[in-house]
Enzyme design. Structure first.
Site, short mmCIF file in Angstrom:
data_model
loop_
_atom_site.label_atom_id
_atom_site.label_comp_id
_atom_site.label_asym_id
_atom_site.label_seq_id
_atom_site.Cartn_x
_atom_site.Cartn_y
_atom_site.Cartn_z
N ILE A 173 -66.56 20.01 25.94
CA ILE A 173 -66.85 19.34 24.73
C ILE A 173 -68.46 19.06 24.66
CG2 ILE A 173 -66.31 17.36 23.06
CD1 ILE A 173 -63.87 19.43 23.99
N GLU A 174 -69.16 19.36 23.68
CA GLU A 174 -70.35 19.13 23.67
C GLU A 174 -71.21 19.42 22.30
OE1 GLU A 174 -72.73 22.43 25.64
OE2 GLU A 174 -70.99 23.00 26.41
#
Length: 515
Positions: free
Chosen positions: A173-174
């Site tokens: 997740i970024e």
């Protein structure tokens, strides 16, 4: 993790980090607030060092499944990797399409057909090699953002888990996704539901959260991602810090020093999160919840270079502290760039950008990391050997009397092999006296129950004249044999067109493949 294609992509585009700026940032946060975040940034007491047991310390480098295609990828470094592999990245087929794909470039069926991914994953299982799949990444649409609800998202995850027989997933997740609260909620609910299903069947599902990390630890958005999973009741196996792209321009400290600072800051953040949610830490303490993933060689930030010495230093720190998981971005890049690469200072997807002198980052980073996720026994030796049968095998059965061009696939003793160069009348593909370099064949993996029998493409009857042994054929002539079409590459007479299926170099014919 970033995937630089075609332009460089950075997780922290435009950010530059210096010691004065870092200090000022920390002081400002302390003065502005006495909140939990300030306590996280400046922990008063580091958690005690114990860490994961040796049997639970595992290495698996990330492998970008989408970089090449067909036979190139099918005989790539994935078969030669040290340790295991985290296959990246599964994303949605479109912004509103909940279908899982590999980087939006290939469907799951495409990956099986073009570069034998199903077979190669099964091989890793049978050899007892850790294998996981990463969902998300820096580009494309993550499934949690595309799926309409938690149920459909769980179904998309389940499709991937079941197809590749996985018990470890990685949620990368970024970027903008860190702030997508709706996607965060769907993801947490879906993963919690999947773990509940697996728990009822007495099957584990380790869930790793991979997040951007700075020398001061996770960002507030990263901490919120951890909180969301824990609040939903997800049993989080650990948090993997992306120890890369710090924005220092290489002027502040070595990449290993910055990475060690980042992991040291991460430990109390996780201890605090587990305490907030009243979740017991593992027996080894908070360090057994931590993973580290450097970007080997040149990073996306100009001037930042993770060297071989950095790999040694980070590995030594990880072993001393009992860090549970070690990885790297990426296995595809673990080699010195070739002399024909004209831009050695530009980050490449296919090489590290530094001179490695024959050493491999994977071998340095996985030193001492010979365990498995959760210390579980893997499926080594599992699976039946399917007997060779020309009527059912997915490729022709090998014969010493045939000619084989490079990249031709055959079946032998229940396994699929690919030829590395033109050969005939040589040793069997599984000859135990030959090493990998000496054999004309690369082992891809076992014949699978899901394989379909090998068949040649068929054309409607009468599309071309039937081939005749007595006819003289010139370049461009087309014929049919046993329902398949062939085109003459040069003058010939009496040479069967179907030899071209296996001998693409010297046969005067080539198979006609319908569009």
């Amino acid at each position: 993790m970033s995937r630089i294609r075609p332009a460089t992509v950075s997780r922290f585009a435009g950010r530059r980090l210096s010691l004065p700026r870092l200090a000022a940032s920390i002081v400002g946060m302390i003065v502005a607030s006495a909140s939990v975040f300030a306590a996280v940034v400046m922990p008063q007491l580091a958690p005690p060092i114990s860490g994961a047991a040796a049997a639970q310390q595992w290495f698996a480098g990330y492998y970008d499944v989408t970089l090449e295609s067909a036979e190139q990828l099918a005989r790539s470094a994935l078969e030669q990797t040290t340790g295991g592999a985290v296959l990246a990245f599964v994303v949605a087929a479109g912004d509103d399409d909940c279908t899982p794909t590999w980087g939006k470039a290939y469907t799951l069926d495409d990956a099986a057909r073009l570069f034998e991914l199903d077979r190669r994953v099964e091989r890793m299982h049978r050899e007892g090699t850790p294998v996981a799949v990463s969902f998300g990444g820096a580009i494309n649409t993550e499934l949690a953002a595309a799926c309409a609800d938690a149920e459909s998202l769980a179904g998309a995850y389940r499709t991937v888990l079941d197809r590749y027989r996985l018990d470890v997933i990685d949620l990368d997740i970024e970027g903008d996704l860190l702030a997508d609260t709706a996607a965060t909620a769907r993801r947490a609910a879906a993963v919690a539901a999947l773990q509940a299903e697996r728990r009822a069947d007495d099957r584990p599902l380790d869930v790793w959260l991979t997040l951007p990390i700075a020398p001061y630890g996770l960002t507030p958005e990263g901490i919120e991602q951890v909180d969301a999973l824990l609040s939903a009741g997800v049993e989080v196996a650990g948090v993997n810090g992306m120890t890369m792209n710090y924005g220092t321009d290489g002027t502040v400290a070595s990449m290993s020093a910055l990475s060690i600072d980042a992991l040291t800051a991460l430990a109390p953040q996780l201890a605090d999160a587990w305490d907030r949610h009243a979740v017991d830490l593992p027996p080894g303490g908070v360090w057994s919840l931590i993973g580290a993933t450097p970007m080997i060689g040149r990073n996306d930030v100009a001037g930042e270079v993770f060297t071989l010495d950095d790999a040694r230093a980070l590995n030594a720190f990880a072993k001393e502290h009992g860090v549970a998981r070690m990885s790297m971005w990426s296995l595809n890049r673990d080699q010195t760039c070739g002399s024909n690469y004209p831009h050695p200072t530009v980050v490449s997807t296919g090489c590290s950008g530094i001179e490695q002198g024959g050493e491999r980052f994977a071998a340095l980073l996985d030193d001492g990391y010979s365990g498995t996720p959760g210390g579980r026994a893997l499926d080594e030796g599992d699976g039946d050997v399917i007997a060779d049968d020309p009527k059912t095998s997915p490729y022709p059965v090998w014969s010493s009397q045939m000619f084989y061009s490079s990249a031709v696939k055959v079946v032998w003793n229940g396994s699929v092999y690919m030829s590395k160069w033109w050969n005939e009348d040589g040793p069997t593909p599984d000859d135990p006296t030959l090493d990998v370099a000496g054999s004309a064949w690369s082992y891809l993996g076992p014949v699978l129950d899901s394989d379909t029998p090998f068949t040649l493409p068929q054309l409607p009857a009468g599309t071309y004249p039937d081939w005749s042994v007595s006819t003289l054929y010139n370049q461009g002539d087309r014929v049919m044999l046993d329902g398949s079409g062939y085109e003459a590459r040069w003058w010939s007479q009496g040479q069967r067109p179907d030899r071209s299926v296996l001998d693409r170099d010297y046969s005067p014919w080539k198979l006609i493949t319908p569009p």
